[in-house]
Design a protein around this motif. Structure first.
Motif, short mmCIF file in Angstrom:
data_model
loop_
_atom_site.label_atom_id
_atom_site.label_comp_id
_atom_site.label_asym_id
_atom_site.label_seq_id
_atom_site.Cartn_x
_atom_site.Cartn_y
_atom_site.Cartn_z
N GLU A 38 11.29 20.70 -2.94
CA GLU A 38 11.36 21.46 -1.70
C GLU A 38 12.42 22.56 -1.81
O GLU A 38 13.42 22.41 -2.53
CB GLU A 38 11.68 20.54 -0.52
CG GLU A 38 10.60 19.50 -0.26
CD GLU A 38 10.90 18.61 0.94
OE1 GLU A 38 9.96 17.98 1.45
OE2 GLU A 38 12.08 18.55 1.36
N VAL A 51 5.03 20.01 6.43
CA VAL A 51 5.53 19.19 5.32
C VAL A 51 4.56 18.05 5.00
O VAL A 51 4.33 17.72 3.84
CB VAL A 51 6.93 18.64 5.66
CG1 VAL A 51 7.31 17.49 4.74
CG2 VAL A 51 7.97 19.75 5.57
N SER A 103 13.50 17.42 3.45
CA SER A 103 12.78 17.06 4.68
C SER A 103 12.68 15.54 4.84
O SER A 103 13.22 14.77 4.05
CB SER A 103 11.37 17.65 4.64
OG SER A 103 10.55 16.92 3.73
N GLY A 147 3.40 17.71 1.19
CA GLY A 147 4.13 16.77 0.36
C GLY A 147 3.58 15.37 0.21
O GLY A 147 3.95 14.66 -0.72
N VAL A 200 10.76 24.43 3.28
CA VAL A 200 11.02 23.63 4.48
C VAL A 200 12.07 24.36 5.32
O VAL A 200 12.76 25.25 4.85
CB VAL A 200 11.53 22.21 4.13
CG1 VAL A 200 10.48 21.43 3.37
CG2 VAL A 200 12.83 22.26 3.33
#
Length: 526
Positions: free
Chosen positions: A461, A433, A513, A437, A381
């Motif tokens: 991350e 992301v 994130s 994720g 990230v």
């Protein structure tokens, strides 16, 4: 152009063209280095060797990434070979379960494999339910593109990405020069549109995941600066309350907009695509003569009237985008849509989802019954990552058959995320992301209809830190999509799991994130 001819597949079958046969290199050397000095898996392989791994208990599952996943089995029996290799490693290493470490598209490939291996023949591998539970300990997905990547859209539309848009901005006319007659992008498009695997990376889940004309999960996220490489991300906040600062709502749900204005105004100010019927963009007039007579692309079969109609629709979301792709790449989509699907299942018990076209879409398939297995989403990230595009019609030219291009003149304010016709969000430079994720953060978290046995999932991350000097090479803390393979923290996580550790022993989630905040905004039936 011999090299390009050999990389191309047959435009009708998606398999080998007549007289040409290219195959994946087997073994660990298949992907240790991309080129001398440019590592891919090499550093991870070397570190695994330090804790006792060698040829008898470490295997590189190389596959032809150009093909649709099921076609790798039909042509090369790649899935069968992987099944046999896992069974052999399990039996010859004290019946210890294997740790699987896929990367990027390989994540989707292994998701497909898990359904294939337990499905009955002839479509599946005949391993029967319970095969994954018996043989697999953990799956450590690196840079996972579970829900697709918007940059796949740019590739199909105009063979472009942010890098090509940057070249257009810095050297206007170079790529489109009729004097040079390079037709670089036409060559790239002609070859890449024979690769069905690209369609596996088209955004999945439609507007429910990626947003509609006026909403998206990342709408309140902005970049520090259009000129900065990193976002302002502070702290390790696992509930997603920190990270980006709220300034304005960006309409990321418009994956493709024609004109900067169309990417910003409310949808009521231009014709809505929600009422557009499938097929309304179909070409109905005779095609023009192919440009230069050198490089044919499917655009040569479209009239200027059809192209104008495409741009008049102003904006395309993850739903309407598929109709657009069927119009501008009909042969590719006819082939590939027999192998891939991009929706969200209403009823996963419907027999239609036994078809292999759904197996690589995590929103249209169930994970195996394997309650002791663990699934990790490991990704970088802190790097601006392509999320949506501002397009325009290309000026007509004798040597140019791609009529659409990213509008490299479209820029936002200095604190905005629009740069050179590309809107950016947080990610690893290739995968946002959201795609990397969401499944581990929400879609598979706990017992859900996509994860009926409650396989444990973990989000790990890695905050990007650029190398301090040239001596660090590509960096020890990089979060970039490929360079992360040399990230010290990621390597440590993989080694610990390969040595027997669990996700709990790793410390559970490690999040920088806003993935949890984004996931909460996505309202789908779990």
């Amino acid at each position: 152009m011999c090299w390009l001819e050999h990389l191309s597949l047959d435009n009708e079958t998606g398999l080998d063209p007549p007289g040409i046969r290219v195959r994946a290199v087997p073994g660990l050397v298949a992907a240790d280095y991309f080129a001398p000095g440019y590592f891919v898996w090499a550093i991870l392989i070397e570190n695994l060797a330090r804790i006792g791994y060698e040829g008898k208990n470490m295997y590189m599952a190389a596959y032809d990434w150009r093909l649709s996943f099921q076609n790798t089995e039909a042509r090369d029996q790649t899935l069968s070979r992987l099944k046999s290799k896992i069974e052999l490693m399990y039996a010859t290493n004290g019946y210890k379960k294997v740790v699987v470490v896929p990367h990027s598209m390989g994540v989707l490939y292994f998701l497909h494999f898990m359904k294939w291996v337990e499905a009955p023949p002839p479509m599946g591998g005949g391993g029967s339910p319970g095969w994954c539970a018996k043989h697999i300990k953990s799956i450590m997905n690196i840079g996972p593109a579970f829900l697709g990547v918007p940059k796949a859209v740019g590739n199909i539309l105009s063979a472009e990405s942010k890098d090509v848009a940057f070249i257009r901005a810095m050297a206007p006319g170079l790529l489109d020069s009729e004097i040079l007659g390079l037709q670089t992008l036409e060559h790239v498009m002609r070859v890449s549109r024979t690769w069905d695997s690209i369609i596996s990376l088209v955004p999945k889940g439609g507007e429910a995941i990626w947003g509609n004309l006026d909403w998206s999960p990342e709408e309140d996220h902005v970049c520090d600066s259009a000129t900065h490489r990193q976002f302002d991300m502070k702290g390790n906040d696992t509930d997603g309350r920190r990270g980006f600062q709220v300034q304005e709502l960006t309409k990321y749900g418009r994956i493709v907009s024609f004109g900067k204005t169309a990417s910003e105004v409310h949808s009521s100010e231009f014709p809505s695509l929600r009422s557009q019927k499938q097929g309304s963009l179909h070409n109905t007039t005779p095609p023009p003569v192919a440009s230069c007579g050198k490089v044919w692309t499917e655009y040569d079969d479209l009239s200027r009237e059809t192209i104008s109609k495409i741009s008049e629709n102003k904006a395309y979301t993850a739903n309407t985008l598929l109709d657009l792709l069927r119009t501008i790449a009909p042969k590719m989509m006819r082939r590939a849509e027999a192998h891939f699907s991009h929706g969200i299942a209403d009823d996963l018990d419907d027999p239609k989802y036994n078809d292999y076209k759904y197996w690589s879409n995590p929103l249209e398939t169930k994970l195996p019954e394997a309650p002791d297995m663990e699934i990790y989403c490991l990704y970088g990230v802190g790097i601006p990552t392509e999320r949506s595009y501002v397009y325009k019609e290309s000026p007509p030219g004798r040597c140019k058959s791609i009529p659409l291009q990213i509008d490299s003149s479209a820029d936002g304010n200095k604190n905005g995320c629009l740069k050179g016709g590309v809107y950016f969000v947080d990610g690893d430079e290739s995968v946002p992301v959201l795609s990397a994720g969401f499944m581990c953060a929400k879609g598979w978290r706990g017992k859900t209809r996509f994860n009926p046995s409650g396989i444990a999932t973990y989000v790990r991350e890695y905050k990007h830190k650029a190398p301090a000097n040239l001596l660090e090479g590509r960096g020890l803390e990089s979060g970039a999509h490929v360079d992360i393979m040399g990230n010290v923290a990621l390597i440590e996580d993989v080694l610990r799991v390969a040595a027997g550790a669990s996700g709990v022993e790793l410390g559970g989630d490690k999040i920088y994130s806003d993935i949890m905040k984004m996931s909460e905004k996505i309202n789908i039936h779990l």
